[in-house]
Write an enzyme that holds these catalytic residues in place. Sequence first.
Site, PDB file in Angstrom:
ATOM      1  N   GLU A 109       0.897  -1.438  -0.077  1.00 54.63           N
ATOM      2  CA  GLU A 109       0.005   0.069   0.023  1.00 54.63           C
ATOM      3  C   GLU A 109       0.793   1.397   0.079  1.00 54.63           C
ATOM      4  OE1 GLU A 109      -4.049  -1.313   2.235  1.00 54.63           O
ATOM      5  OE2 GLU A 109      -2.393  -1.019   3.419  1.00 54.63           O
ATOM      6  N   CYS A 122       3.139   8.561   1.193  1.00 51.78           N
ATOM      7  CA  CYS A 122       3.883   7.944   2.064  1.00 51.78           C
ATOM      8  C   CYS A 122       3.972   6.274   1.486  1.00 51.78           C
ATOM      9  CB  CYS A 122       2.824   7.596   3.271  1.00 51.78           C
ATOM     10  SG  CYS A 122       3.356   6.458   4.361  1.00 51.78           S
ATOM     11  N   CYS A 129       6.454  -6.397   7.298  1.00 55.90           N
ATOM     12  CA  CYS A 129       7.778  -6.023   7.961  1.00 55.90           C
ATOM     13  C   CYS A 129       8.164  -7.153   9.332  1.00 55.90           C
ATOM     14  CB  CYS A 129       7.581  -4.490   8.848  1.00 55.90           C
ATOM     15  SG  CYS A 129       8.926  -4.040   9.890  1.00 55.90           S
ATOM     16  N   CYS A 133       6.801  -4.576  15.718  1.00 59.57           N
ATOM     17  CA  CYS A 133       6.469  -3.553  16.838  1.00 59.57           C
ATOM     18  C   CYS A 133       4.727  -3.811  17.078  1.00 59.57           C
ATOM     19  CB  CYS A 133       6.414  -2.260  16.253  1.00 59.57           C
ATOM     20  SG  CYS A 133       8.090  -1.905  15.779  1.00 59.57           S
ATOM     21  N   CYS A 136       1.716  -2.017  15.491  1.00 57.40           N
ATOM     22  CA  CYS A 136       1.783  -1.684  14.281  1.00 57.40           C
ATOM     23  C   CYS A 136       1.238  -3.021  13.648  1.00 57.40           C
ATOM     24  CB  CYS A 136       3.074  -1.449  13.715  1.00 57.40           C
ATOM     25  SG  CYS A 136       3.370  -1.150  12.296  1.00 57.40           S
ATOM     26  N   CYS A 363      -0.506   6.213  10.007  1.00 52.94           N
ATOM     27  CA  CYS A 363       0.546   5.481  10.496  1.00 52.94           C
ATOM     28  C   CYS A 363       0.469   4.115  11.160  1.00 52.94           C
ATOM     29  CB  CYS A 363       1.492   6.359  11.392  1.00 52.94           C
ATOM     30  SG  CYS A 363       2.551   7.243  10.509  1.00 52.94           S
TER      31      CYS A 363
END
Length: 371
Positions: A109, A122, A129, A133, A136, A363
């Site tokens: 995305e 962005c 990933c 974390c 997230c 975010c």
Amino acid sequence: MSSKSLPLVFDAPKRGMPPRHLADLSGEQRRAAVAELGEKPFRARQLAQHYFGRLTSDVESMSDVPAASRQRLGQELLPTLLTTVHNLDTDEGWTRKTLWRAHDGTTLESVLMRYPDRATVCVSSQAGCGMACPFCATGQGGLQRNLSTAEIVDQVRLSAAMMRDGDLPGGPGRLSNVVFMGMGEPLANYRRVMEAVHRICDPAPEGLGLAQRSVTVSTVGLAPAIRRMTEEGLQVTLAVSLHAPDDELRDTLVPVNNRWKVEEVLDAARGYAEHTGRRVSVEYALIREMNDHPWRADLLGKLLHRRLGKFAHVNVIPLNPTPGSKWDASPKPVEREFVRRVREAGVSCTVRDTRGQEIAAACGQLAAENG
Ligand SMILES: C[S@@+](CC[C@H](N)C(=O)[O-])C[C@H]1O[C@@H](n2cnc3c(N)ncnc32)[C@H](O)[C@@H]1O
Ligand code: SF4
């Protein structure tokens, strides 16, 4: 029908890096690639002019390239990398999240945000990933693969085309900023991301011609990679996702802190700031009753004042909700007090707007789910 003539759509998706693309290559490499295909070296410049200048990868529209060469050059140097699965618009159309499908079926995305004075995309640097974390959404599914340089650049090119074509309100405009704050940890895909920065910033026709200072690379804090980036001689903004001033809490919020502690990350950030003369943006996702205590604001302010001095800028990000997360944003009065205390320590501090929350485009909300 032989299997060879089956349309591509029936091919089983092959997970892996995409075929070579013009945007993976430097100017010199492009000329060599064109020569290898038996074409005149200046064709490399023509292709680059169309791709970076006209923002197109449609070889049939490249009328200055002889028809006989177009198909081969297109296949070899301009394969389709990203196709749109869907666009989701919000903020009255001023924010657009695009779900892209790569050649192997991988989805990723990017989010385009238009403001009165600028337009920012962005971009994702990885599909998924590996940094895990816990707050997230991207971190929850693990890493699928790195994106290629060209897959990163193509997100920017296609966003620049959306701006030019007036797809967002406000009429045709220019893409001005790029932030590596989409899916993935950019410094874990170091070489490809640095190459992408060059393609994004090199002047036309070698690149898209954005100012380096308009590009932000956000990292979870891979200290050796920050030190390596310092040597690149770039003027891009470095953002460091800190989220806690103390190792005890940061070990939980940012698992990679177990490897590179707060002091080492800030040391590396200071090196970057001193070398480039640029302020470092310290990202702080503010989480209710987790990292929003007044004493932590004081500690953060003192720590940054001591370690980064005039180079420190804190960017507070109110936590964006993610599916299944037990965490929440801090109440506004707590947020205001947090900002006040950081400023009181002599460190500049602002609160990020939370564009795109309704469509999970803010975010840490990118998960590239179809639907
Ligand atoms: C998604 S990350 C991508 C860049 C890089 N991996 C990093 O962590 O800096 C971009 C920013 O979003 C923040 N973030 C992640 N999840 C968030 C959430 N649920 N709410 C607010 N910010 C979040 C990250 O901490 C980071 O500052
Ligand atoms: S915050 Fe950044 S590093 Fe952490 S899981 Fe999300 S994308 Fe990865």
